[in-house]
Design an enzyme around this catalytic site. Structure first.
Site: not given
Ligand code: CO8
Length: 379
Positions: A162
């Site tokens: 990124c």
């Molecule tokens: N629908 C419903 N429920 C869901 C879903 C969904 N789609 N997904 C997860 N849940 C559930 C989970 O199972 C979990 O349930 P439980 O509490 O029972 O365990 C609950 O919802 C909460 O899940 P999370 O804790 O995972 O949810 P978050 O609040 O943490 O949100 C995010 C998830 C949105 C991913 C968040 O953590 C986030 O955005 N974090 C930052 C990530 C970030 O910035 N990453 C950068 C990556 S990009 C990068 O570096 C580039 C890489 C190269 C690109 C490659 C291209 C593919």
């Protein structure tokens, strides 16, 4: 004296954007994902009942918006992604003699950037393709882009996930400052849809496709009155496995891993959120301080677009207060996370209202971990 100082001023003289024609709303995405879940659970009903595998859970629009701020994304191919039996873009391979799809979208964004910079390809002498995933290892994507546009000089590819665009900007500025190039184009063609596990509920909503481009040259050669001086760049990396993709040329050497989940993007999103926010806030704050810029003079933050909450928190830490709606523009609601291109889309779309002398920061962060801060001032 003024002339000598001007000669050392390096500017961004143009930016460009290529946006794919097809979009996928959260509603469309969730509908096809949930159809896949139903199919999977029906096909595996016996194993699920026997406790051998876990049933899949459906996704939800509410969760996606609440957790990330993402409402839709652009993709190169929509039908393949939305087909519940496929959940992968359908992008036919091309003959070697035909320009590759990644170079094609790169070229479109470079043309847009050159038009804004009022430059012709003949006036460019270097191309850096800086993005998360290259379509192939060689010939370099940058050399194909260079060839398609008739640019002389040289081109090379670089990958810092990124943060590729800000790392590319530092490389471009250094090349112009040293005199090894006169005018460099940095281009970020991101086909994230090809590296996303659309079957994985935790991340199926995160990414979109796009290409951005940036023209970097000396102030004295710039023909664009809307040029932005690069006051300074600051890069940082710190190893982490919390965002990882094991796809690579050695995969074929161990048949047991071919097609396994670890060969696509995966992350521990919570940890990334918690660890990267302070790292990035500290990077911007210390960079401003080292450039002797008071944070009160910071008019805009064009941040990497991964998560709305993350950006709000970073802005708050840097400013010492909540940012207002224009100070840290958001494009991820429409584009989703477009990896290296996110902060450049924000800069491309949200800078025209600023005045001469106004200062802002382009900041990226992501896998590696990696982070980049580029402080710019409108001339
Ligand atoms: N629908 C419903 N429920 C869901 C879903 C969904 N789609 N997904 C997860 N849940 C559930 C989970 O199972 C979990 O349930 P439980 O509490 O029972 O365990 C609950 O919802 C909460 O899940 P999370 O804790 O995972 O949810 P978050 O609040 O943490 O949100 C995010 C998830 C949105 C991913 C968040 O953590 C986030 O955005 N974090 C930052 C990530 C970030 O910035 N990453 C950068 C990556 S990009 C990068 O570096 C580039 C890489 C190269 C690109 C490659 C291209 C593919």
């Amino acid at each position: 004296m003024t002339q000598a100082r001007d000669a050392r001023k390096v500017v961004i003289s143009g930016t460009g954007l290529y946006t794919p024609q097809e979009t996928i709303s959260n509603a469309e995405l969730v509908k096809s994902f949930n159809a896949y879940v139903e199919l999977f659970n029906a096909e595996n009903a016996a194993d699920i009942a026997a406790g051998k595998i876990e049933a899949l859970s459906p996704s939800s629009e509410e969760f996606i918006v609440k957790a990330s701020g993402i409402e839709s994304r652009y993709v190169i191919n929509k039908s393949g992604v939305l087909d519940p039996k496929r959940l992968c873009p359908s992008i036919p391979e091309r003959d070697d003699e035909v320009i590759s799809v990644q170079s094609e979208i790169a070229v479109a964004s470079v043309r847009d950037a050159l038009a804004q910079a009022r430059k012709s390809p003949e006036e460019v002498d270097a191309v850096i393709v800086a993005c998360s995933n290259m379509q192939r290892p060689y010939p370099a994507m940058a050399i194909e882009v260079q060839n398609a546009l008739g640019i002389k000089g040289y081109g090379y590819d670089m990958n810092v996930a990124c943060s590729s665009a800000t790392f590319g900007l530092q490389a471009a500025r250094d090349a112009v400052l040293s005199g090894s190039a006169q005018c460099v184009v940095v281009v970020n063609p991101e086909i994230c849809s090809g590296h996303l596990a659309w079957q994985d509920r935790d991340c199926h909503f995160i990414f979109g496709d796009v290409s951005t481009a940036i023209v970097v040259e000396r102030a004295e050669t710039s023909k664009n009155p809307d040029a932005w001086e690069i006051l300074g760049t600051r890069l940082q990396t710190q190893f982490s496995n919390n965002i990882r993709n094991n796809f690579g040329f050695l995969n074929r050497c161990d048949e047991s891993g071919i097609g396994a989940r670890d060969k696509l993007f995966r992350q521990n999103g919570r940890k990334v959120f918690k660890e990267v926010v302070p790292m990035v806030a500290e990077l911007i704050t210390s960079h401003l301080s080292d450039e002797s810029i008071d944070v009160a003079a910071l008019k805009r933050m064009w941040l990497h677009q991964a998560n709305l909450g993350m950006n709000q928190l970073i802005s708050k830490k840097v400013l010492g207060r909540d940012p207002d709606a224009v100070e840290a523009p958001v494009i991820l609601n429409e584009y989703a996370n477009t990896s290296s291109a996110g902060s450049i889309i924000a800069f491309h779309k949200h800078r025209q209202d600023l005045a001469s002398g106004d200062i802002g920061v382009i900041c990226s962060f992501g896998a590696g971990y990696s982070a980049g801060s580029v402080i710019v001032k409108r001339l």
